[in-house]
Every structure is written in C-alpha cells, then in structure tokens.
Design an enzyme around this catalytic site. Structure first.
Site, PDB file in Angstrom:
ATOM      1  N   THR A 187      36.109  48.886  48.383  1.00 58.93           N
ATOM      2  CA  THR A 187      37.242  49.045  49.291  1.00 58.93           C
ATOM      3  C   THR A 187      38.309  49.853  48.570  1.00 58.93           C
ATOM      4  O   THR A 187      38.979  49.351  47.668  1.00 58.93           O
ATOM      5  CB  THR A 187      37.801  47.681  49.717  1.00 58.93           C
ATOM      6  OG1 THR A 187      36.778  46.947  50.394  1.00 58.93           O
ATOM      7  CG2 THR A 187      38.988  47.856  50.662  1.00 58.93           C
TER       8      THR A 187
ATOM      9  N   LYS B  19      46.262  44.155  47.615  1.00 55.45           N
ATOM     10  CA  LYS B  19      45.843  45.541  47.374  1.00 55.45           C
ATOM     11  C   LYS B  19      45.417  46.216  48.668  1.00 55.45           C
ATOM     12  O   LYS B  19      45.788  47.368  48.950  1.00 55.45           O
ATOM     13  CB  LYS B  19      44.709  45.549  46.353  1.00 55.45           C
ATOM     14  CG  LYS B  19      44.186  46.935  45.976  1.00 55.45           C
ATOM     15  CD  LYS B  19      42.941  47.352  46.737  1.00 55.45           C
ATOM     16  CE  LYS B  19      41.743  46.494  46.403  1.00 55.45           C
ATOM     17  NZ  LYS B  19      40.499  46.997  47.042  1.00 55.45           N
TER      18      LYS B  19
ATOM     19  N   LYS C 200      37.397  50.168  57.045  1.00 53.66           N
ATOM     20  CA  LYS C 200      37.459  48.983  56.186  1.00 53.66           C
ATOM     21  C   LYS C 200      38.895  48.497  56.010  1.00 53.66           C
ATOM     22  O   LYS C 200      39.171  47.283  56.084  1.00 53.66           O
ATOM     23  CB  LYS C 200      36.841  49.302  54.828  1.00 53.66           C
ATOM     24  CG  LYS C 200      36.985  48.212  53.776  1.00 53.66           C
ATOM     25  CD  LYS C 200      36.317  46.909  54.183  1.00 53.66           C
ATOM     26  CE  LYS C 200      36.404  45.905  53.040  1.00 53.66           C
ATOM     27  NZ  LYS C 200      35.916  44.573  53.452  1.00 53.66           N
TER      28      LYS C 200
END
Length: 305
Positions: A102, A247, A178
């Site tokens: 990711t 994040k 994503k």
C-alpha cells in the site's frame, strides 16, 4: 516473456504479517521462492519448506523472475527497488515486478517510470484482507499495469487471493483504489466506535448492537469482524497496526490534495489517528482507534483476561 509461468522463480521481499502467509501459500502452490526480509529470522519457516533465504533484495532476482514486494511504506519499497542492492538493476525484460504494498499513487507512478526506462514491467497489485485472509488465500487483489504482464502473473494471484479486480493500464490506478478502500474502512471503524459508545452510555450492551447491525443493516465483513473487535475492545494482537492506518489516511489526503478536492472526514480521521499514535497506541490494531471514543466518553477499558 515465457508463457510457462510455472517455470519461473518468484522473488519475495517483505515477510511481515501479510507477506509471510502469502509467501507460504506460494510455496504450497509449488513455486520456487527466493525470499528477503530485513530480519532474516522471519524467513526461517519458509527455508524449512524449501525457500532460499538471501541477504539483499537484489539477490531474490533470478532469470525469468517475478518479484513480489509486500512492504510497509513508500520509503522501504523505494529502497528495496532503487537503493543499493535494489532489485531494479538486476531485473531483465523477461522479469515482472508485482508491487503489492500500500503506497502512494505518486510513488507507484515514479517506480513505473523507472521500470519502463529499464525495460521491465511494473504492476501495482495492492490487496484487501487481513493476515488470516492472506493465510486462507482469501485476499481481494486490485491490479493495474501492462495487460501482457497481468496475464503472466494471473496464476500467481490465483494462489494468493479469491478475486482480482482490473483497473486498467495506468500504473497508479490500483493504488488509488487501495487508498480509497482503506479510507472507507477507517471511516467505518470511527462510525462504529461512536455508535457503540452511544449505545453503551445509554445502558445498551455494545456487543448486542454490534451483532444486530452486523446481521442486518451492515451485513458485511468490515462491520461483522471489525464490529466484533470494537464491541469487545479487542485491539491486540494487531492484524494491521494503527500507525499504518495513519499512514494510509495520510496517503489519501496527499492524493486528494494533488487532485484538488477536499476530504473533510479524512482530515478528522487523520487527527484522531495522530492523537492515538501520540498516546502510544500505534502498535494496537487500527480498530484501537475506537478506544479514543471510549476514553472521551468516560468508559473504562475492559480488563485483559
């Protein structure tokens, strides 16, 4: 590129909570693996099953290689690809880099350009699913990139997941998907935290309300599985760390900024996640964000059994 994908060696970089079960499944499917992890000890179980442990990312590369990277963030991925002893200079035109981390769309775009200069195919293939889903080969995989390369890696993806969604040839497209998906998940975590806490403050068992909604209005894995964890305040062990959730929301906000669009809910979630990390909760599961709401409502945590 060879049509006999079964003859290829797979290089696998990153043996964390997700990478280890994924690599294990590839071994079980009969692939030859060369694996690298910064902590080599994490690869011992794979070595016992026939994988070759190597000391640098570059050493996972062999002729006719598919290299899979499953790493924590953009910086670590770029180091493994472009840094000293990185994979890119070792890859040949018959190789494919399958990036399953990711990462930001901007990083995916940059890496794809670097691969193109080298004459190597780069595919973005991030996944949805927790470690138990990875172990059970139940991941949902998003993919984007060169069509011929996607056809070559299809059997590998079949050994890892239960379905693949193709988002075209733009390298960063799958990473955009994503990022949006993880934003939706953490939004659901916050919504459940607030709803369950409101119920609890008014004398209603939070596990009962979680069961109701998980079976009726929101009968889907996120509300069922994460809802149960939030209702029971089970935030350890972490399947996906809260710090990684921060994040990913940061990536969503960065992408929104470059797209010139506001994301007010993402901004709120970023601040809530940041506060939790600042309080030392970064290693909790990201459902641990719900503990912030309990604390603010004056509800003591459930004692560990």
């Amino acid at each position: 590129m060879s049509k006999d994908i079964g003859s290829k060696t797979i290089g696998f970089i990153g043996l964390g909570n997700m990478g280890l079960p994924m690599a294990t499944n590839l071994l079980a499917a009969g692939y030859s693996l060369r694996v690298y992890n910064r902590t080599l000890e994490k690869g011992r179980s794979l070595a016992e099953q026939g994988a070759i442990l190597v000391n640098t990312p570059a050493e996972v590369v062999a002729p006719e290689t598919i290299v899979i990277t499953m790493l924590a963030n953009d910086q670590v991925l770029e180091e493994a690809v472009l840094g000293e002893n990185g994979i890119l200079e070792k890859l040949s035109p018959s190789s494919i880099h399958l990036s399953m981390s990711t990462i930001s769309p901007a990083t995916a775009q940059h890496l794809a350009a670097q691969h193109e200069q080298q004459g190597v195919h780069y595919l973005a293939a991030p996944v949805f699913g927790r470690p138990d889903a990875a172990a059970a080969k139940k991941l949902w995989i998003c993919i984007s990139g060169n069509p011929a390369a996607k056809a070559e890696v299809a059997p590998v993806l079949d050994a890892l997941g239960q379905g693949v969604f193709d988002f075209g040839e733009t390298p960063e497209a799958a990473n955009i998907v994503k990022v949006t998906g993880n934003f939706l998940i953490v939004s659901a975590i916050e919504a459940m935290a607030e709803a369950f806490t409101l119920a609890e403050k008014n004398g209603i068992d939070r596990t009962q309300i979680a069961e109701l909604f998980g079976k009726t209005l929101f009968a889907c894995p996120i509300y069922q599985n994460y809802g149960r964890m939030i209702a029971q305040q089970q935030y350890e062990p972490a399947g996906f760390k809260l710090s990684l959730g921060l994040k990913d929301v940061t990536l969503a906000l960065q992408t929104a900024r470059t797209s010139q669009m506001p994301m007010p809910l993402a901004s709120l979630l970023h601040d809530r996640l940041m506060a939790a990390v600042a309080k030392g909760k970064g290693d909790l599961d990201w459902t641990g964000l719900a503990s912030e709401m309990s604390e603010q409502a004056g509800i003591p945590p459930i004692p560990n059994p």
